[in-house]
Design a protein around this motif. Structure first.
Motif, mmCIF file in Angstrom:
data_model
loop_
_atom_site.group_PDB
_atom_site.id
_atom_site.type_symbol
_atom_site.label_atom_id
_atom_site.label_comp_id
_atom_site.label_asym_id
_atom_site.label_seq_id
_atom_site.Cartn_x
_atom_site.Cartn_y
_atom_site.Cartn_z
ATOM 1 N N THR A 1 32.160 -33.776 -18.233
ATOM 2 C CA THR A 1 32.779 -35.078 -17.992
ATOM 3 C C THR A 1 31.942 -35.823 -16.966
ATOM 4 O O THR A 1 31.384 -35.213 -16.049
ATOM 5 C CB THR A 1 34.230 -34.888 -17.476
ATOM 6 O OG1 THR A 1 34.928 -34.011 -18.352
ATOM 7 C CG2 THR A 1 34.972 -36.199 -17.417
ATOM 8 N N PHE A 2 31.874 -37.166 -17.121
ATOM 9 C CA PHE A 2 31.001 -37.966 -16.262
ATOM 10 C C PHE A 2 31.720 -39.206 -15.764
ATOM 11 O O PHE A 2 32.451 -39.857 -16.519
ATOM 12 C CB PHE A 2 29.728 -38.349 -17.032
ATOM 13 C CG PHE A 2 28.981 -37.121 -17.455
ATOM 14 C CD1 PHE A 2 28.037 -36.552 -16.616
ATOM 15 C CD2 PHE A 2 29.268 -36.494 -18.653
ATOM 16 C CE1 PHE A 2 27.390 -35.379 -16.978
ATOM 17 C CE2 PHE A 2 28.633 -35.322 -19.025
ATOM 18 C CZ PHE A 2 27.685 -34.761 -18.183
ATOM 19 N N LEU B 1 38.176 -40.945 -21.186
ATOM 20 C CA LEU B 1 39.471 -40.518 -20.661
ATOM 21 C C LEU B 1 40.144 -41.673 -19.936
ATOM 22 O O LEU B 1 41.361 -41.757 -19.888
ATOM 23 C CB LEU B 1 39.295 -39.355 -19.678
ATOM 24 C CG LEU B 1 38.736 -38.060 -20.247
ATOM 25 C CD1 LEU B 1 38.469 -37.064 -19.132
ATOM 26 C CD2 LEU B 1 39.709 -37.480 -21.255
ATOM 27 N N LEU B 2 39.315 -42.561 -19.388
ATOM 28 C CA LEU B 2 39.800 -43.668 -18.574
ATOM 29 C C LEU B 2 38.733 -44.750 -18.551
ATOM 30 O O LEU B 2 37.545 -44.442 -18.510
ATOM 31 C CB LEU B 2 40.054 -43.165 -17.146
ATOM 32 C CG LEU B 2 40.496 -44.161 -16.099
ATOM 33 C CD1 LEU B 2 41.948 -44.561 -16.360
ATOM 34 C CD2 LEU B 2 40.373 -43.553 -14.723
ATOM 35 N N ALA B 3 39.159 -45.992 -18.574
ATOM 36 C CA ALA B 3 38.215 -47.107 -18.472
ATOM 37 C C ALA B 3 38.916 -48.274 -17.799
ATOM 38 O O ALA B 3 40.106 -48.507 -18.021
ATOM 39 C CB ALA B 3 37.717 -47.519 -19.854
ATOM 40 N N GLY B 4 38.181 -48.992 -16.973
ATOM 41 C CA GLY B 4 38.750 -50.154 -16.307
ATOM 42 C C GLY B 4 37.706 -50.811 -15.433
ATOM 43 O O GLY B 4 36.533 -50.425 -15.428
ATOM 44 N N VAL C 1 34.488 -48.957 -14.211
ATOM 45 C CA VAL C 1 34.496 -47.527 -13.965
ATOM 46 C C VAL C 1 35.042 -46.844 -15.218
ATOM 47 O O VAL C 1 36.080 -47.241 -15.736
ATOM 48 C CB VAL C 1 35.364 -47.183 -12.737
ATOM 49 C CG1 VAL C 1 35.417 -45.683 -12.519
ATOM 50 C CG2 VAL C 1 34.846 -47.901 -11.496
ATOM 51 N N LEU C 2 34.312 -45.850 -15.703
ATOM 52 C CA LEU C 2 34.734 -45.100 -16.882
ATOM 53 C C LEU C 2 34.614 -43.612 -16.584
ATOM 54 O O LEU C 2 33.709 -43.193 -15.856
ATOM 55 C CB LEU C 2 33.836 -45.422 -18.078
ATOM 56 C CG LEU C 2 33.735 -46.882 -18.491
ATOM 57 C CD1 LEU C 2 32.485 -47.512 -17.906
ATOM 58 C CD2 LEU C 2 33.720 -46.994 -19.981
ATOM 59 N N VAL C 3 35.507 -42.830 -17.153
ATOM 60 C CA VAL C 3 35.396 -41.383 -17.119
ATOM 61 C C VAL C 3 35.207 -40.964 -18.572
ATOM 62 O O VAL C 3 36.076 -41.208 -19.411
ATOM 63 C CB VAL C 3 36.637 -40.721 -16.490
ATOM 64 C CG1 VAL C 3 36.515 -39.205 -16.547
ATOM 65 C CG2 VAL C 3 36.829 -41.196 -15.046
ATOM 66 N N GLU D 1 28.055 -36.343 -12.755
ATOM 67 C CA GLU D 1 28.962 -35.329 -13.276
ATOM 68 C C GLU D 1 30.282 -35.415 -12.512
ATOM 69 O O GLU D 1 30.310 -35.653 -11.300
ATOM 70 C CB GLU D 1 28.337 -33.946 -13.126
ATOM 71 C CG GLU D 1 29.078 -32.902 -13.918
ATOM 72 C CD GLU D 1 28.310 -31.601 -14.035
ATOM 73 O OE1 GLU D 1 28.863 -30.677 -14.637
ATOM 74 O OE2 GLU D 1 27.179 -31.517 -13.530
ATOM 75 N N TYR D 2 31.380 -35.221 -13.226
ATOM 76 C CA TYR D 2 32.714 -35.409 -12.669
ATOM 77 C C TYR D 2 33.587 -34.245 -13.112
ATOM 78 O O TYR D 2 33.600 -33.894 -14.297
ATOM 79 C CB TYR D 2 33.274 -36.738 -13.198
ATOM 80 C CG TYR D 2 34.595 -37.161 -12.628
ATOM 81 C CD1 TYR D 2 34.708 -37.599 -11.320
ATOM 82 C CD2 TYR D 2 35.737 -37.155 -13.416
ATOM 83 C CE1 TYR D 2 35.922 -38.018 -10.799
ATOM 84 C CE2 TYR D 2 36.952 -37.573 -12.904
ATOM 85 C CZ TYR D 2 37.040 -37.999 -11.598
ATOM 86 O OH TYR D 2 38.245 -38.409 -11.097
ATOM 87 N N LEU D 3 34.286 -33.635 -12.191
ATOM 88 C CA LEU D 3 35.167 -32.518 -12.508
ATOM 89 C C LEU D 3 36.567 -33.069 -12.737
ATOM 90 O O LEU D 3 37.385 -33.154 -11.830
ATOM 91 C CB LEU D 3 35.144 -31.490 -11.376
ATOM 92 C CG LEU D 3 33.765 -30.893 -11.077
ATOM 93 C CD1 LEU D 3 33.835 -29.966 -9.874
ATOM 94 C CD2 LEU D 3 33.195 -30.187 -12.288
ATOM 95 N N ALA D 4 36.834 -33.462 -13.973
ATOM 96 C CA ALA D 4 38.101 -34.092 -14.330
ATOM 97 C C ALA D 4 39.174 -33.033 -14.568
ATOM 98 O O ALA D 4 38.999 -32.143 -15.399
ATOM 99 C CB ALA D 4 37.936 -34.950 -15.577
#
Length: 100
Positions: A6-7, A42-45, A54-56, A87-90
């Motif tokens: 996830t990023f 997963l998320l956008a805004g 910002v997007l995940v 990299e993002y630890l969602a």
């Protein structure tokens, strides 16, 4: 806990983005909607100050995440002037092994 690739993507808006984005807004929203629908996003805004979007995103790697964002009309028409991918630890129900 198992994290999937996830990023966190931050796409910086041009100084004149409020004006520049109008002709491309519907196509941008369609692109975001498609990423949400297929599970890539997963998320956008956007930040309230319109400094950045910002997007995940789920992706195989940072390059794949960046490539997906570069397909967005805001990037193609320079509404965004920069893209940062980290990299993002969602934490999600899937990463916790739970079903909600």
């Amino acid at each position: 806990m198992r994290f999937e690739p996830t990023f966190l993507v931050t796409a910086t808006f041009a100084a004149d983005a409020a004006t520049r984005r109008e002709p491309h807004r519907q196509a941008h929203l369609a692109h975001v909607e498609a990423m949400l629908a297929d599970g890539t996003a997963l998320l956008a805004g956007a930040r309230a100050d319109l400094g950045a979007s910002v997007l995940v995103l789920r992706a195989a790697d940072a390059t794949a995440a960046r490539n997906r964002v570069e397909q967005d009309p805001y990037w193609q028409h320079r509404v965004w002037t920069g893209i940062e991918v980290v990299e993002y630890l969602a934490v999600t129900p899937q990463s916790l092994g739970s079903r909600y």
